[in-house]
Design a protein around this motif. Structure first.
Motif, PDB file in Angstrom:
ATOM      1  N   PHE A 109      39.524 -40.308   1.797  1.00  0.00           N
ATOM      2  CA  PHE A 109      39.690 -41.131   0.601  1.00  0.00           C
ATOM      3  C   PHE A 109      38.689 -40.710  -0.486  1.00  0.00           C
ATOM      4  CE2 PHE A 109      38.520 -44.778  -1.999  1.00  0.00           C
ATOM      5  CZ  PHE A 109      39.760 -45.174  -2.494  1.00  0.00           C
ATOM      6  N   VAL A 110      37.435 -40.514  -0.088  1.00  0.00           N
ATOM      7  CA  VAL A 110      36.393 -40.155  -1.054  1.00  0.00           C
ATOM      8  C   VAL A 110      36.685 -38.793  -1.681  1.00  0.00           C
ATOM      9  CG1 VAL A 110      33.945 -39.552  -1.312  1.00  0.00           C
ATOM     10  CG2 VAL A 110      34.612 -41.551   0.025  1.00  0.00           C
ATOM     11  N   LEU A 111      37.087 -37.816  -0.874  1.00  0.00           N
ATOM     12  CA  LEU A 111      37.316 -36.466  -1.382  1.00  0.00           C
ATOM     13  C   LEU A 111      38.540 -36.385  -2.284  1.00  0.00           C
ATOM     14  CD1 LEU A 111      36.278 -33.530  -1.284  1.00  0.00           C
ATOM     15  CD2 LEU A 111      37.826 -33.142   0.637  1.00  0.00           C
ATOM     16  N   VAL A 112      39.582 -37.131  -1.952  1.00  0.00           N
ATOM     17  CA  VAL A 112      40.859 -37.007  -2.661  1.00  0.00           C
ATOM     18  C   VAL A 112      41.026 -38.027  -3.782  1.00  0.00           C
ATOM     19  CG1 VAL A 112      43.376 -37.112  -2.381  1.00  0.00           C
ATOM     20  CG2 VAL A 112      41.973 -36.005  -0.632  1.00  0.00           C
ATOM     21  N   HIS A 113      40.521 -39.234  -3.575  1.00  0.00           N
ATOM     22  CA  HIS A 113      40.865 -40.322  -4.488  1.00  0.00           C
ATOM     23  C   HIS A 113      39.696 -40.873  -5.305  1.00  0.00           C
ATOM     24  CE1 HIS A 113      44.890 -40.501  -2.800  1.00  0.00           C
ATOM     25  NE2 HIS A 113      44.369 -40.575  -1.582  1.00  0.00           N
ATOM     26  N   THR A 114      38.549 -40.221  -5.274  1.00  0.00           N
ATOM     27  CA  THR A 114      37.423 -40.725  -6.062  1.00  0.00           C
ATOM     28  C   THR A 114      36.890 -39.634  -6.997  1.00  0.00           C
ATOM     29  OG1 THR A 114      35.664 -40.068  -4.519  1.00  0.00           O
ATOM     30  CG2 THR A 114      36.747 -42.201  -4.129  1.00  0.00           C
ATOM     31  N   ARG A 115      36.188 -40.089  -8.019  1.00  0.00           N
ATOM     32  CA  ARG A 115      35.577 -39.161  -8.969  1.00  0.00           C
ATOM     33  C   ARG A 115      34.542 -38.284  -8.271  1.00  0.00           C
ATOM     34  NH1 ARG A 115      33.412 -42.101 -14.179  1.00  0.00           N
ATOM     35  NH2 ARG A 115      35.648 -42.627 -14.208  1.00  0.00           N
ATOM     36  N   VAL A 165      36.362 -35.343  -6.604  1.00  0.00           N
ATOM     37  CA  VAL A 165      36.853 -34.384  -7.602  1.00  0.00           C
ATOM     38  C   VAL A 165      35.701 -33.565  -8.161  1.00  0.00           C
ATOM     39  CG1 VAL A 165      37.936 -34.157  -9.873  1.00  0.00           C
ATOM     40  CG2 VAL A 165      38.857 -35.786  -8.205  1.00  0.00           C
ATOM     41  N   ARG A 166      34.585 -34.228  -8.450  1.00  0.00           N
ATOM     42  CA  ARG A 166      33.427 -33.516  -8.989  1.00  0.00           C
ATOM     43  C   ARG A 166      32.854 -32.530  -7.978  1.00  0.00           C
ATOM     44  NH1 ARG A 166      30.163 -38.353 -12.268  1.00  0.00           N
ATOM     45  NH2 ARG A 166      31.579 -38.381 -14.072  1.00  0.00           N
ATOM     46  N   THR A 167      32.922 -32.896  -6.713  1.00  0.00           N
ATOM     47  CA  THR A 167      32.449 -31.981  -5.668  1.00  0.00           C
ATOM     48  C   THR A 167      33.243 -30.681  -5.692  1.00  0.00           C
ATOM     49  OG1 THR A 167      31.772 -33.813  -4.228  1.00  0.00           O
ATOM     50  CG2 THR A 167      32.148 -31.686  -3.175  1.00  0.00           C
ATOM     51  N   LEU A 168      34.556 -30.789  -5.793  1.00  0.00           N
ATOM     52  CA  LEU A 168      35.418 -29.604  -5.816  1.00  0.00           C
ATOM     53  C   LEU A 168      35.233 -28.810  -7.108  1.00  0.00           C
ATOM     54  CD1 LEU A 168      38.663 -31.182  -4.317  1.00  0.00           C
ATOM     55  CD2 LEU A 168      37.038 -29.678  -3.163  1.00  0.00           C
ATOM     56  N   VAL A 169      35.054 -29.504  -8.218  1.00  0.00           N
ATOM     57  CA  VAL A 169      34.850 -28.821  -9.508  1.00  0.00           C
ATOM     58  C   VAL A 169      33.553 -28.015  -9.483  1.00  0.00           C
ATOM     59  CG1 VAL A 169      34.377 -29.164 -11.966  1.00  0.00           C
ATOM     60  CG2 VAL A 169      36.196 -30.473 -10.850  1.00  0.00           C
ATOM     61  N   ILE A 170      32.490 -28.610  -8.939  1.00  0.00           N
ATOM     62  CA  ILE A 170      31.211 -27.895  -8.841  1.00  0.00           C
ATOM     63  C   ILE A 170      31.361 -26.652  -7.968  1.00  0.00           C
ATOM     64  CG2 ILE A 170      28.862 -28.031  -7.890  1.00  0.00           C
ATOM     65  CD1 ILE A 170      28.853 -30.992  -8.765  1.00  0.00           C
ATOM     66  N   GLY A 171      32.078 -26.787  -6.864  1.00  0.00           N
ATOM     67  CA  GLY A 171      32.273 -25.642  -5.978  1.00  0.00           C
ATOM     68  C   GLY A 171      33.126 -24.560  -6.596  1.00  0.00           C
TER      69      GLY A 171
END
Length: 304
Positions: free
Chosen positions: A166-172, A175-181
């Protein structure tokens, strides 16, 4: 989908090779054995998704569990305080990692490799290298209890998987974690506080390592300073097998869950086939190299 296919193929193959593999009790054993590594792998998924790495989770697991054991056996603290100390120890180690990596800008590989040695050394010093036995029954229940026939660590494992997804897919935050990576410069340009986010990621990884330490020690009813050796290798293997890009920007918790089950099924099957644990370690190392190689191939194909 690829990792799920590998898991199903393993299940079919091991079912044919061992008459004891395909049973409800054995599958529960697999889930029970996978729970600790799986919780570590969920933390690793967030860190690796941000193009980081955490090699210290196995040692943090041991230190956090030892702190919990000392709180109970030496100081006689109530079990809720002991569990809180366990989780806070993991979080504190993660905070040190995060500050050194994000603020001091020391490479994550070096910082977490150093923490691997420091945390393990402190765990050994606190116990003089000997396990401490006799944890509180409430803590032991966290590792050995079976409400409705399901082991508590399995329930925790599945619950953490759901929350992490839920945190990885549905929270800001996810999303920010993936954008940083994917592109740290672009993340900074969009206003993301990359330093703070990285610190939080390593605190999360450390906290989950503390939770894994709780489950491990509760299952064995002891505070073992040698617990979790090479668990970081297995956790990273599970993460990469699940489809998380080693260089960041792509990750799935469902994939990590499948990857953790692949390592659990593989170890369980090899044990049933009486394969030496030494060969099992060799095989896990080879699987990690293979997983990274396949990830590189898929990455190159996607860039074409």
């Amino acid at each position: 989908l690829e990792s799920l296919g590998v898991l199903l193929a393993l299940i079919v193959a091991l079912s044919l090779l061992s008459p004891y593999f395909l049973s409800v009790s054995n599958f529960l054993n697999i889930l029970l054995a996978t729970a600790v590594v799986g919780v570590l792998a969920f933390g690793s998924t967030f860190v690796i998704a941000s193009a980081g790495i955490d090699l210290s989770v196995g040692s943090i697991l041991a230190l956090a569990g030892v702190v919990m054991g000392i709180c109970v056996t030496t100081f006689g603290l109530p079990w809720p305080l002991a569990i809180a100390a366990c989780l806070l120890t993991g979080a504190f180690c993660g905070l040190i990692n995060g500050l050194l990596i994000a603020r001091a800008e020391i490479p994550a590989f070096i910082v977490t490799l150093g923490m691997m040695g420091v945390a393990r050394g402190v765990a050994l010093l606190l116990t003089n290298g000997a396990s401490k036995y006799g944890l509180d029954p409430a803590i032991v229940y966290m590792g050995q209890g079976r409400p409705l026939g399901i082991p508590v660590p399995v329930i925790v494992f599945v619950a953490i998987a759901g929350i992490s997804h839920f945190v990885l897919v549905h929270t800001r935050f996810g999303v920010r974690t993936l954008v940083i990576g994917d592109n740290e410069a672009a993340a900074r340009a969009t206003g993301i506080n990359v330093v703070r986010h990285r610190v939080i990621l390593y605190v999360l990884s450390g906290t989950l390592a503390g939770l894994a330490g709780l489950l491990f020690m509760a299952r064995t009813n002891s505070a073992d300073p040698s617990a979790g050796i090479a668990y970081e290798l297995t956790a990273i293997t599970a993460t990469i097998l699940g489809g998380t890009n080693l260089f960041g920007g792509r990750a799935t918790i469902a994939g990590t869950l499948v990857g953790a089950l692949i390592t659990g099924v593989l170890q369980n099957g090899l044990t049933l086939l009486a394969v030496s644990p030494f060969y099992q370690q060799i095989l896990i190392g080879l699987v990690l190299v293979l997983a990274v190689w396949l990830d590189l191939i898929n990455r190159r194909r996607s860039l074409r």
